[in-house]
Motif scaffolding. Structure first.
Motif, PDB file in Angstrom:
ATOM      1  N   ILE A   2       0.751  -1.135  -0.017  1.00  0.00           N
ATOM      2  CA  ILE A   2      -0.161   0.027   0.071  1.00  0.00           C
ATOM      3  C   ILE A   2       0.935   1.074   0.042  1.00  0.00           C
ATOM      4  N   THR A   3       0.377   2.060  -0.758  1.00  0.00           N
ATOM      5  CA  THR A   3       1.127   3.470  -1.120  1.00  0.00           C
ATOM      6  C   THR A   3       0.350   4.572  -0.664  1.00  0.00           C
ATOM      7  N   GLU A   4       0.762   5.325   0.231  1.00  0.00           N
ATOM      8  CA  GLU A   4      -0.054   6.538   0.698  1.00  0.00           C
ATOM      9  C   GLU A   4       0.147   7.763   0.241  1.00  0.00           C
ATOM     10  N   PHE A   5      -0.473   8.795  -0.113  1.00  0.00           N
ATOM     11  CA  PHE A   5      -0.024   9.988  -0.461  1.00  0.00           C
ATOM     12  C   PHE A   5      -0.818  11.040   0.424  1.00  0.00           C
ATOM     13  N   ASP A   6       0.017  11.720   1.238  1.00  0.00           N
ATOM     14  CA  ASP A   6      -0.553  12.693   2.196  1.00  0.00           C
ATOM     15  C   ASP A   6      -0.881  14.071   1.644  1.00  0.00           C
ATOM     16  N   ASP A   7      -2.010  14.594   1.858  1.00  0.00           N
ATOM     17  CA  ASP A   7      -2.786  16.010   1.302  1.00  0.00           C
ATOM     18  C   ASP A   7      -2.912  16.975   2.435  1.00  0.00           C
TER      19      ASP A   7
ATOM     20  N   LYS B 278     -11.179  13.684   1.529  1.00  0.00           N
ATOM     21  CA  LYS B 278     -11.250  12.887   0.249  1.00  0.00           C
ATOM     22  C   LYS B 278     -12.763  12.145   0.411  1.00  0.00           C
TER      23      LYS B 278
END
Length: 206
Positions: free
Chosen positions: A1-6, A11
Motif C-alpha cells: 500500500i502506498t499512501e499520499f498525504d494531502d 477525500k
C-alpha cells in the motif's frame, strides 16, 4: 500500500482520468501520481464524474461545478431548484455518452440533467412519498437508474418519455451508494453496506 498525504484535506470519491490523473471530491481536487502533486479547486463536493473529454464534473450542494481538464478553469452552473433557500443536496453525478450531465437532487426527490451545449437543465420528479435518489447509473439505452434511500426501491427513468418504473429491493435499507455498469452494458453492480451484500441487477430481455 502506498499512501499520499494531502495535509488533512478530506477525500470522498475518486475517479481516474484518461491520463492517469486522480480526481476526487470532498475537497474538490486532483492528484498527479507522476509528480505526486495535489491541486485543489475552491470548495467542496459530494459526487464526481468525468466526461468523454476528461473534464471533471462535481455535484456540490445546490450547484454543478465543471473543471476544465486542460485550463483548470472552474465554471459553476445552478439549476432552477438551486436558487431556492432549500439545500437540494446533490448526491451522485454521471455523464452520459451523449454528453448530458445527470445528477440526483436528494432532498427534492428529483433527477436532473444538464446539457453543456445549450446550458439548459431539465428536472424529473420521482414518485413515492419520500423519494431520495442516491446511487445513480446510466444503462446502454440511456436509461437512468437510481436507488431511493428511504423507499428501498430501484427506479429507472426513461429520458425520452419521462416515465419512471420502480422495482422493489429484496432487503430493507438498501443503502446503495454507487452503481457501476458492466463492460458488456448489461448488468448494473452495487454494494449494500447495511445488508453486507454485493450484487447486480438487469432487465430480462428476449
Amino acid at each position: 500500500i502506498t499512501e499520499f498525504d494531502d495535509g488533512g484535506n478530506g477525500k470522498h470519491t475518486i475517479r481516474i482520468g484518461p491520463t492517469g490523473e486522480i480526481w476526487f471530491s470532498g475537497t474538490r481536487g486532483s492528484f498527479d501520481p507522476k509528480t505526486g502533486k495535489f491541486t485543489h479547486y475552491d470548495g467542496g463536493a459530494y459526487g464526481i464524474a468525468l466526461d468523454p473529454q476528461g473534464n471533471a464534473w462535481f455535484a456540490s450542494g445546490n450547484d454543478l461545478v465543471r473543471v476544465d481538464a486542460e485550463t483548470r478553469a472552474l465554471t459553476k452552473y445552478t439549476p432552477q431548484s438551486g436558487h431556492t433557500d432549500k439545500n437540494i443536496m446533490n448526491r451522485r453525478i454521471q455523464v452520459d455518452t451523449d454528453g448530458l450531465v445527470w445528477f440526483a437532487e436528494y432532498n427534492l426527490g428529483k433527477l436532473s440533467s444538464f446539457d453543456p451545449k445549450t446550458g439548459k437543465f431539465k428536472e424529473y420528479q420521482l414518485p413515492g412519498p419520500d423519494p431520495t435518489p442516491y446511487a445513480l447509473g446510466i444503462d446502454k439505452d440511456h436509461g437512468l437508474w437510481y436507488s431511493s434511500e428511504f423507499l428501498d426501491v430501484l427506479g429507472r427513468l426513461d429520458p425520452k418519455t419521462g416515465q419512471v418504473v420502480e422495482y422493489p429491493y429484496m432487503h430493507s435499507e438498501n443503502t446503495m451508494r454507487e452503481f457501476f455498469l458492466d463492460p458488456d452494458g448489461r448488468r448494473m453492480w452495487y454494494g449494500s453496506d447495511a445488508n453486507n451484500k454485493v450484487g447486480y441487477f438487469y432487465l430480462a430481455r428476449k
